[in-house]
Design a protein around this motif. Structure first.
Motif, PDB file in Angstrom:
ATOM      1  N   ASN A  31     -12.913  -6.088  -4.370  1.00  0.00           N
ATOM      2  CA  ASN A  31     -13.325  -4.688  -4.308  1.00  0.00           C
ATOM      3  C   ASN A  31     -13.936  -4.177  -5.604  1.00  0.00           C
ATOM      4  O   ASN A  31     -13.626  -3.082  -6.055  1.00  0.00           O
ATOM      5  N   LEU A  32     -14.814  -4.974  -6.197  1.00  0.00           N
ATOM      6  CA  LEU A  32     -15.560  -4.473  -7.349  1.00  0.00           C
ATOM      7  C   LEU A  32     -16.655  -3.552  -6.832  1.00  0.00           C
ATOM      8  O   LEU A  32     -17.123  -3.699  -5.705  1.00  0.00           O
ATOM      9  N   LEU A  83     -13.609   0.219  -0.576  1.00  0.00           N
ATOM     10  CA  LEU A  83     -13.971   0.664  -1.921  1.00  0.00           C
ATOM     11  C   LEU A  83     -13.422   2.058  -2.207  1.00  0.00           C
ATOM     12  O   LEU A  83     -13.007   2.367  -3.319  1.00  0.00           O
ATOM     13  N   ARG A 111      -9.668  -4.942 -14.713  1.00  0.00           N
ATOM     14  CA  ARG A 111      -9.785  -3.531 -14.367  1.00  0.00           C
ATOM     15  C   ARG A 111      -8.401  -2.894 -14.225  1.00  0.00           C
ATOM     16  O   ARG A 111      -8.164  -1.782 -14.693  1.00  0.00           O
ATOM     17  N   ALA A 112      -7.490  -3.646 -13.550  1.00  0.00           N
ATOM     18  CA  ALA A 112      -6.143  -3.112 -13.368  1.00  0.00           C
ATOM     19  C   ALA A 112      -5.393  -3.103 -14.696  1.00  0.00           C
ATOM     20  O   ALA A 112      -4.764  -2.105 -15.062  1.00  0.00           O
ATOM     21  N   THR A 154      -9.900   1.575  -3.079  1.00  0.00           N
ATOM     22  CA  THR A 154      -9.788   1.077  -4.450  1.00  0.00           C
ATOM     23  C   THR A 154      -9.863   2.225  -5.447  1.00  0.00           C
ATOM     24  O   THR A 154      -9.046   2.329  -6.361  1.00  0.00           O
ATOM     25  N   PRO A 204      -1.050   7.658  -5.456  1.00  0.00           N
ATOM     26  CA  PRO A 204      -1.497   6.763  -6.521  1.00  0.00           C
ATOM     27  C   PRO A 204      -1.282   7.467  -7.875  1.00  0.00           C
ATOM     28  O   PRO A 204      -1.428   8.679  -7.968  1.00  0.00           O
ATOM     29  N   SER A 205      -0.875   6.738  -8.877  1.00  0.00           N
ATOM     30  CA  SER A 205      -0.681   7.375 -10.183  1.00  0.00           C
ATOM     31  C   SER A 205      -1.069   6.411 -11.283  1.00  0.00           C
ATOM     32  O   SER A 205      -1.279   5.217 -11.045  1.00  0.00           O
ATOM     33  N   ARG A 206      -1.153   6.946 -12.497  1.00  0.00           N
ATOM     34  CA  ARG A 206      -1.618   6.132 -13.629  1.00  0.00           C
ATOM     35  C   ARG A 206      -0.683   4.989 -13.966  1.00  0.00           C
ATOM     36  O   ARG A 206      -1.080   4.054 -14.636  1.00  0.00           O
ATOM     37  N   GLY A 216     -11.253   2.152 -13.846  1.00  0.00           N
ATOM     38  CA  GLY A 216      -9.958   2.827 -13.715  1.00  0.00           C
ATOM     39  C   GLY A 216      -9.770   3.855 -14.811  1.00  0.00           C
ATOM     40  O   GLY A 216      -9.342   4.993 -14.560  1.00  0.00           O
ATOM     41  N   LYS A 237       0.826  -1.215   0.000  1.00  0.00           N
ATOM     42  CA  LYS A 237       0.000   0.000   0.000  1.00  0.00           C
ATOM     43  C   LYS A 237       0.858   1.262   0.000  1.00  0.00           C
ATOM     44  O   LYS A 237       0.449   2.290  -0.528  1.00  0.00           O
ATOM     45  N   ALA A 271      -1.238   0.111 -10.851  1.00  0.00           N
ATOM     46  CA  ALA A 271      -2.623  -0.336 -10.681  1.00  0.00           C
ATOM     47  C   ALA A 271      -2.628  -1.493  -9.695  1.00  0.00           C
ATOM     48  O   ALA A 271      -1.670  -2.262  -9.617  1.00  0.00           O
ATOM     49  N   MET A 272      -3.705  -1.609  -8.948  1.00  0.00           N
ATOM     50  CA  MET A 272      -3.723  -2.572  -7.862  1.00  0.00           C
ATOM     51  C   MET A 272      -4.860  -3.579  -8.031  1.00  0.00           C
ATOM     52  O   MET A 272      -5.945  -3.248  -8.502  1.00  0.00           O
ATOM     53  N   PHE A 288      -6.971  -6.384  -5.630  1.00  0.00           N
ATOM     54  CA  PHE A 288      -7.201  -6.540  -4.197  1.00  0.00           C
ATOM     55  C   PHE A 288      -7.614  -7.951  -3.817  1.00  0.00           C
ATOM     56  O   PHE A 288      -8.240  -8.664  -4.612  1.00  0.00           O
ATOM     57  N   HIS A 296      -9.938  -8.909  -1.722  1.00  0.00           N
ATOM     58  CA  HIS A 296     -11.391  -9.104  -1.719  1.00  0.00           C
ATOM     59  C   HIS A 296     -12.042  -8.487  -2.947  1.00  0.00           C
ATOM     60  O   HIS A 296     -13.177  -8.030  -2.889  1.00  0.00           O
ATOM     61  N   LEU A 343      -1.152   4.509  -1.251  1.00  0.00           N
ATOM     62  CA  LEU A 343      -2.360   4.562  -0.430  1.00  0.00           C
ATOM     63  C   LEU A 343      -2.034   4.852   1.026  1.00  0.00           C
ATOM     64  O   LEU A 343      -2.877   5.323   1.777  1.00  0.00           O
ATOM     65  N   ARG A 380      -9.225   5.292  -4.901  1.00  0.00           N
ATOM     66  CA  ARG A 380      -8.014   6.117  -4.765  1.00  0.00           C
ATOM     67  C   ARG A 380      -6.855   5.486  -5.521  1.00  0.00           C
ATOM     68  O   ARG A 380      -6.046   6.188  -6.132  1.00  0.00           O
ATOM     69  N   SER A 381      -6.769   4.146  -5.473  1.00  0.00           N
ATOM     70  CA  SER A 381      -5.637   3.495  -6.130  1.00  0.00           C
ATOM     71  C   SER A 381      -5.683   3.730  -7.638  1.00  0.00           C
ATOM     72  O   SER A 381      -4.666   3.658  -8.308  1.00  0.00           O
ATOM     73  N   PHE A 382      -6.866   4.028  -8.166  1.00  0.00           N
ATOM     74  CA  PHE A 382      -6.949   4.362  -9.590  1.00  0.00           C
ATOM     75  C   PHE A 382      -6.912   5.872  -9.808  1.00  0.00           C
ATOM     76  O   PHE A 382      -7.420   6.362 -10.806  1.00  0.00           O
ATOM     77  N   THR A 383      -6.353   6.580  -8.851  1.00  0.00           N
ATOM     78  CA  THR A 383      -6.157   8.037  -8.914  1.00  0.00           C
ATOM     79  C   THR A 383      -7.467   8.824  -8.950  1.00  0.00           C
ATOM     80  O   THR A 383      -7.526   9.901  -9.531  1.00  0.00           O
TER      81      THR A 383
END
Lengths: 252, 260, 255
Positions: free
Chosen positions: A82-83, C155, A143-144, C158, A70-72, A96, A47, A75-76, A78, A80, A52, C160-163
């Motif tokens: 986290n959808l 969530l 997604r990532a 999450t 966080p930046s472009r 994203g 993290k 990508a993470m 998770f 669980h 994060l 935040r991780s995608f900016t």
């Protein structure tokens, strides 16, 4: 490519040291696993790299530049999944890209492309509550991947899945990582998983969280779980890591 | 200060905000009501004085609290007994479910306050109305939730009981009932708040007795400061009973604390 | 599971709807017979129906009057409750300052406050609106708060991780995440808003369903009384069902 330099982490000023003077680097196209017992701070480290959590001391560099948010290019994925429960599969994959300001037509096209890559065609309009755990994590992966990051951060992504699905997704990830030439930092507490997937395994110990040893993984790519498991070097490496972790546990 | 643990510092911050905000409210209340007639407004200082007087000097509050509490506990107790019984019957027997469901649905949705005129016809303006209204207000959520809970018990859990050759009765008490507890408690909690509305509503609207009746009597006599005293007692009683219910629930559902 | 086998065999052939209708018919017939014997207590369906038709105008007028107040009060509750719930979930000072009042008022029957409310704003339309707001705003606040709070952890991280920016987190995570909670609050709140208005009408109002019921009750006109009471129950069911339908349309992702 990624460099973690002397990172300390405490969750509060007088709290215990969670990460102690940690150094780590990951090369372009390399797949590195962080392996360790629960509570060793591997997720915390991930993290911090993701931006994060702020480190208490030390810095994170991505391609030579300091990267504390966080930046472009990161990508993470998770543990669980986290959808977003209110988004359909395709809109979750496009998420994203959406927050990064990609235009609607373009992000949907790209999402469709990555749905195809992860075998999710036909499920575009399903909600997360309507698909299985394994499929959810494929959506999480898609997604990532769809944001085309330079660095993928994965936090025990298969930890919540059953053994068969887990193995299936491990093979799939290995294939995608090779074909897309991904750079991955992967957190796991499964020795087998670390060996199947990585080029290098970084073993961590706890109290405080620190790096114990690193092992290069000798298997050539492309590889599959079945082939790796049949190799005598697999058992040997597995045993070495196991003994190190046992020793660490006995030491306290 | 610097040596304090962060959780502790946070608690101190929280209480500073809480107490500060309460003081601001009280001062604003005091200043805005002080100049007005005592028949129309009561500043907190007056309420405090009335509280002292009614509670410790005259003591009427306690006898009226007992009057309200008695009707409440009688009605709510009866509602629990009836509600659990009927709810289990509906959860376990399809015939009972189909036959009773329309009435339970109707009565659950119906604002029970609207039944007061009907009860007046049946019982006259009488103390018993309160108990009956409490039952009518609280029994239906208990029935509904118990029935749903019992009906939706995980079939696999019941099979565990069967596989050990448990009797029907043993399965009912050792598996169905505990598995249905979360919903049963949800029903008990909804029933509780309806029951409180029922008893106080009946006291304020028709019977004029107990704490609710006291509020009305003081209001009718323009004794504004006095009026707040039973209100404070009602709020305290409500909070205590609700807290007691939550406490009871955690004791009964210890195993769920381990979630996550 | 625990259904008796004989009962199971019997019901296996009869559709549930038939059993339900039979049950309602049986009760109505019994009521009719018993009611004709002692009409003062509960009248009987035939007479209740006739009285309902005779008084249709008055009843309609009372319902319109009541639901005007419910509409205004409920709308205020939904908007206010959502805003306060959001504020409490996202701003710590707001939560800490307000939560004692929300907790105490939520468990205290708000009907207690009616004499105070009369004192503050008199006995007109506003009183009915105020009572319905007091009755229905707390479930709105609490359920909105709980829903926003539940998406505020993982969530939000999450996103935040995608900016995602603050605004984009609000738009894509917090607001959709709040919707199920808002609907729970709305379903609980609609009936409470109705109770609040009826309470006000019974204690201080000269108009509306609450007042009408008191008038019918005062003269032991049980045949007139049951019609509007049953109608109130049916309208309540329709409102709750309507909201559930709306929820399925607007929040189809819940299983």
């Amino acid at each position: 490519m990624l460099r973690v330099a002397s990172v300390d982490k405490r969750f509060s000023a007088e709290g215990p040291l969670v990460l102690d003077d940690l150094d780590l680097s990951v090369g372009q196209g390399e797949f590195v696993s962080l392996l360790g017992p629960s509570g060793c701070g591997k997720t915390t480290l991930l993290k911090i790299v993701a931006g994060l959590l702020p480190p208490t001391a030390g810095k994170v560099f991505l391609e030579g530049k300091e990267s504390s948010e966080p930046s472009r290019d990161k990508a993470m994925v998770f543990q669980h999944f986290n959808l977003l429960p209110w988004r359909t599969t395709i809109n979750n994959v496009a998420y994203g890209l959406e927050v990064q300001g990609v235009a609607k037509a373009e992000r949907l096209e790209k999402a469709a492309q990555f749905l195809q890559l992860l075998d999710l065609e036909g499920y575009e309009n399903h909600y997360p509550s309507q698909i299985s755990g394994g499929m959810k994590q494929r959506v999480g992966l898609a997604r990532a991947l769809a944001t085309e990051p330079r660095l993928m951060l994965m936090d025990e992504p298969f930890g919540a899945l059953d053994a068969l699905t887990r193995e299936y997704l491990q093979d799939e990830l290995a294939k995608i990582a090779a074909s897309q030439n991904l750079t991955v930092l992967f957190v796991t507490h499964s020795i087998d998983e670390a060996i199947y997937l990585s080029d290098r395994i970084v073993v961590m110990g706890n109290n405080p969280g620190r790096i114990l040893l690193e092992y290069p993984v000798p298997f050539e790519r492309p590889r599959t779980t079945t082939v790796v498991r049949a190799d005598p070097r697999f058992a040997e490496l597995r045993n070495q890591v196991w003994l190190l972790l046992e020793e660490e546990k006995a030491g306290r | 200060m610097a040596r304090l643990k962060p959780e502790r510092r946070r608690t101190i911050f929280d209480w500073t905000i809480r107490i500060g905000f309460a003081i601001v409210l009280l001062v604003a209340w005091e200043l805005s009501t002080r100049a007005q007639s005592r028949a129309l407004a009561a500043p907190p200082s007056e309420i405090l004085r009335a509280f002292w007087e009614l509670t410790f000097v005259e003591g009427v509050i306690f006898s009226e609290t007992l009057v309200t509490a008695r009707a409440f506990f009688m009605g709510y107790g009866a509602a629990i007994a009836i509600g659990l019984g009927v709810g289990m019957l509906m959860g376990r027997s399809r015939l009972a479910e189909y036959v009773l469901e329309p009435y339970v649905t109707l009565m659950y949705a119906l604002p029970s306050i609207a039944l007061i005129p009907v009860l007046v016809i049946w019982f006259g303006i009488n103390d018993r109305i309160r108990v009956v209204l409490v039952i009518l207000a609280s029994v239906f959520p208990i029935i509904y939730n118990t029935a749903t809970g019992v009906k939706n018990v995980d079939e696999e859990l019941v099979e565990v009981g069967r596989s050990f050759c448990a009797t029907r009765r043993k399965i009912a008490t050792s598996i169905v009932l505990p598995a249905a507890l979360p919903l049963i408690f949800a029903g008990l909690r909804i029933g509780l708040s309806h029951a409180l509305v029922g008893v106080i509503g009946a006291e304020i609207i028709v019977v004029i007795t107990g704490l609710g009746g006291l509020v009305i009597r003081y209001a009718d006599n323009f004794q504004m400061a006095n009026m707040f005293v039973p209100i404070i007692f009602i709020a305290t009683l409500a909070v205590l009973i609700t807290a007691g219910m939550n406490r009871f629930q955690t004791v009964f559902r210890r195993w769920e604390v381990q979630d996550e | 599971m625990t259904t008796l086998s004989a009962e199971y065999a019997l019901l296996g052939r009869i559709p549930p709807r038939v059993v339900r209708i039979a049950s309602v018919v049986l009760v109505l017939v019994t009521w009719e017979v018993a009611g004709r014997a002692a009409p003062r207590w509960a009248s009987y369906p035939w007479e209740i129906g006739a009285a309902f038709v005779d008084n249709a105008d008055r009843i309609a007028e009372a319902f319109v009057e009541t639901f005007k107040a419910v509409g205004v009060g409920y709308a205020l509750s939904v908007v206010g409750g959502v805003l306060i719930g959001f504020g409490m979930a996202r701003i710590r000072v707001v939560k800490v300052a307000l939560d004692p009042y929300v907790a105490v008022l939520y468990s205290t029957p708000r009907i207690t406050l009616i004499p105070l409310a009369i004192l503050l704003i008199g006995i007109g339309f506003n009183l009915r609106v105020l009572m319905s707001v007091l009755a229905s705003i707390f479930p709105m606040i609490i359920n909105t708060y709980a829903a926003v709070d539940s998406v505020s952890g993982e969530l939000e991280e999450t996103a935040r991780s995608f900016t995602a920016s603050r605004w984009s987190i609000t738009r894509t995570v917090l607001i959709p995440g709040a919707i199920p909670g808002i609907f729970v609050g709305m379903r609980v709140g609609i009936i409470r808003a109705l109770v609040g208005v009826i309470v006000a009408e019974m204690t201080a109002g000269a108009a509306g369903v609450g007042a009408l019921l008191l008038v019918f009750g005062r003269f032991f006109q049980s045949e007139k009384l049951f019609g509007p009471v049953l109608l109130l129950g049916l309208v309540s069911i329709l409102l709750t069902r309507g909201l559930s339908y709306l929820e399925r349309k607007l929040a189809p992702w819940q299983d």
